[in-house]
Design an enzyme around this catalytic site. Structure first.
Site, PDB file in Angstrom:
ATOM      1  N   HIS A 158      12.774  31.585 -22.071  1.00  0.00           N
ATOM      2  CA  HIS A 158      13.971  30.777 -21.835  1.00  0.00           C
ATOM      3  C   HIS A 158      14.838  31.407 -20.745  1.00  0.00           C
ATOM      4  O   HIS A 158      15.424  32.473 -20.931  1.00  0.00           O
ATOM      5  CB  HIS A 158      14.758  30.682 -23.148  1.00  0.00           C
ATOM      6  CG  HIS A 158      15.976  29.842 -23.085  1.00  0.00           C
ATOM      7  ND1 HIS A 158      17.249  30.343 -23.255  1.00  0.00           N
ATOM      8  CD2 HIS A 158      16.132  28.511 -22.879  1.00  0.00           C
ATOM      9  CE1 HIS A 158      18.130  29.371 -23.177  1.00  0.00           C
ATOM     10  NE2 HIS A 158      17.482  28.245 -22.950  1.00  0.00           N
TER      11      HIS A 158
ATOM     12  N   GLU B 242      10.722  28.823 -18.650  1.00  0.00           N
ATOM     13  CA  GLU B 242      11.650  27.698 -18.701  1.00  0.00           C
ATOM     14  C   GLU B 242      12.775  27.938 -17.704  1.00  0.00           C
ATOM     15  O   GLU B 242      13.249  29.075 -17.552  1.00  0.00           O
ATOM     16  CB  GLU B 242      12.238  27.559 -20.110  1.00  0.00           C
ATOM     17  CG  GLU B 242      13.143  26.361 -20.321  1.00  0.00           C
ATOM     18  CD  GLU B 242      14.610  26.627 -20.011  1.00  0.00           C
ATOM     19  OE1 GLU B 242      15.393  25.656 -19.947  1.00  0.00           O
ATOM     20  OE2 GLU B 242      14.979  27.814 -19.820  1.00  0.00           O
TER      21      GLU B 242
ATOM     22  N   ASP C 130      16.371  25.824 -15.730  1.00  0.00           N
ATOM     23  CA  ASP C 130      17.236  24.670 -15.480  1.00  0.00           C
ATOM     24  C   ASP C 130      17.385  24.533 -13.977  1.00  0.00           C
ATOM     25  O   ASP C 130      17.459  25.538 -13.264  1.00  0.00           O
ATOM     26  CB  ASP C 130      18.620  24.887 -16.094  1.00  0.00           C
ATOM     27  CG  ASP C 130      18.550  25.217 -17.569  1.00  0.00           C
ATOM     28  OD1 ASP C 130      18.327  24.297 -18.369  1.00  0.00           O
ATOM     29  OD2 ASP C 130      18.719  26.401 -17.913  1.00  0.00           O
TER      30      ASP C 130
ATOM     31  N   HIS D 278      21.994  27.313 -14.980  1.00  0.00           N
ATOM     32  CA  HIS D 278      22.207  26.484 -16.162  1.00  0.00           C
ATOM     33  C   HIS D 278      23.539  25.746 -16.130  1.00  0.00           C
ATOM     34  O   HIS D 278      23.602  24.531 -16.312  1.00  0.00           O
ATOM     35  CB  HIS D 278      22.147  27.342 -17.434  1.00  0.00           C
ATOM     36  CG  HIS D 278      22.461  26.583 -18.680  1.00  0.00           C
ATOM     37  ND1 HIS D 278      23.751  26.447 -19.170  1.00  0.00           N
ATOM     38  CD2 HIS D 278      21.663  25.887 -19.536  1.00  0.00           C
ATOM     39  CE1 HIS D 278      23.726  25.721 -20.263  1.00  0.00           C
ATOM     40  NE2 HIS D 278      22.480  25.371 -20.521  1.00  0.00           N
TER      41      HIS D 278
ATOM     42  N   GLU E 209      13.990  21.966 -16.731  1.00  0.00           N
ATOM     43  CA  GLU E 209      15.016  21.066 -17.281  1.00  0.00           C
ATOM     44  C   GLU E 209      15.926  20.570 -16.165  1.00  0.00           C
ATOM     45  O   GLU E 209      16.508  21.362 -15.430  1.00  0.00           O
ATOM     46  CB  GLU E 209      15.853  21.775 -18.348  1.00  0.00           C
ATOM     47  CG  GLU E 209      16.906  20.851 -18.956  1.00  0.00           C
ATOM     48  CD  GLU E 209      17.775  21.525 -19.992  1.00  0.00           C
ATOM     49  OE1 GLU E 209      18.860  20.965 -20.299  1.00  0.00           O
ATOM     50  OE2 GLU E 209      17.401  22.595 -20.492  1.00  0.00           O
TER      51      GLU E 209
END
Length: 268
Positions: free
Chosen positions: A14, A41, A43, A56, A128
């Site tokens: 993450h 992962e 963003d 993020h 994301e």
């Protein structure tokens, strides 16, 4: 440990190995790869001059020494900021040393894709989308343009090393319309009647519930899987939560601590 299903749970880093290194930096992703994470992962947000960067928050205040919204800053503005020394500043008597500034400056998605391509082993990427409402569609367009440059946007079914995640069903619909074979993940922070029934929007086939949902409504996982969906849970760092996810047979655990989760699952 007895798992509900005999499959390998994918361990997803993450924002990189973000417990050990500043989130969304090259240092964090290199550490995650070194630790053995199955996937990374990130963003992504769009800068004022059209670059996708791995940040993020809407603003850079928390994770850098600058201020302002990502969407209002150009890449050169972001590149001048320090995205590293905030990590651990509350506990440290002096600024932590994260090595060369290259590893803690703002990270573009393009650079992260290059890192994955050069990793020397199969690593998947969970991206994301985050963006201001006024830029609706632009983030997805730029994302697909970049993925196509790396031959990642139009994979064979069930063979993609990249998936796109969002809390916005509309964002996922844009991806699904433009790249039908690219897997999408519908992220959810709170349980909804739709989720309880095992339903996801559009053609999405992967659910991304929070660990809070899984703790309080574990039957949701079974309902989703019975409906043919995978379940990728975020953000799972504690031993009890890892055990719960393993018992429920989820397909992926998204964690700030990939090395510890891999060890707990008996894979190190």
């Amino acid at each position: 440990m007895t798992h509900a299903r005999q499959h390998t749970i994918q361990v997803v880093a993450h924002r990189g190995a973000s417990e050990d290194a500043p989130e969304h930096t090259l240092a964090a992703y290199m550490k995650a790869i070194e630790d053995g994470a199955d996937a990374l992962e990130c963003d992504v947000r769009l800068t004022a001059d059209g670059h996708l960067v791995c940040v993020h928050d809407r603003r850079v205040d928390r994770t850098s020494n600058g201020r302002g919204a990502v969407s209002a800053l150009e890449l050169a503005d972001l590149a001048a900021l320090d995205f590293g020394t905030w990590k651990g500043r509350e506990d440290a008597t002096e600024s932590p040393d994260w090595g060369d500034r290259e590893y803690t400056s703002v990270l573009t998605l393009e650079r992260l894709l290059e890192l994955v391509a050069d990793a020397g082993r199969h690593i998947e990427l969970a991206i994301e989308t985050k963006h201001p409402t006024r830029w609706a569609g632009q983030v997805e367009d730029r994302l697909l343009q970049l993925l196509r440059r790396f031959d990642l946007a139009d994979p064979a079914p069930d063979a993609s090393p990249v998936r796109v995640m969002s809390f916005s069903a509309r964002s996922l619909q844009r991806i699904e319309a433009a790249a039908p074979t690219l897997p999408t993940v519908y992220l959810t922070q709170f349980v909804t009647p739709r989720l309880k029934d095992g339903r996801l929007p559009g053609t999405t086939r992967i659910a991304g519930p929070s660990i809070r949902i899984v703790r309080h409504h574990p039957t949701v996982v079974l309902r989703l899987q019975q409906a043919g969906h995978q379940v990728h849970v975020w953000t799972v760092d504690d031993a009890e939560d890892i055990e719960l996810c393993a018992r429920l047979g989820v397909e992926a655990i998204i964690t700030n601590r990939p090395k510890q989760v891999l060890s707990h699952l008996g894979r190190l």
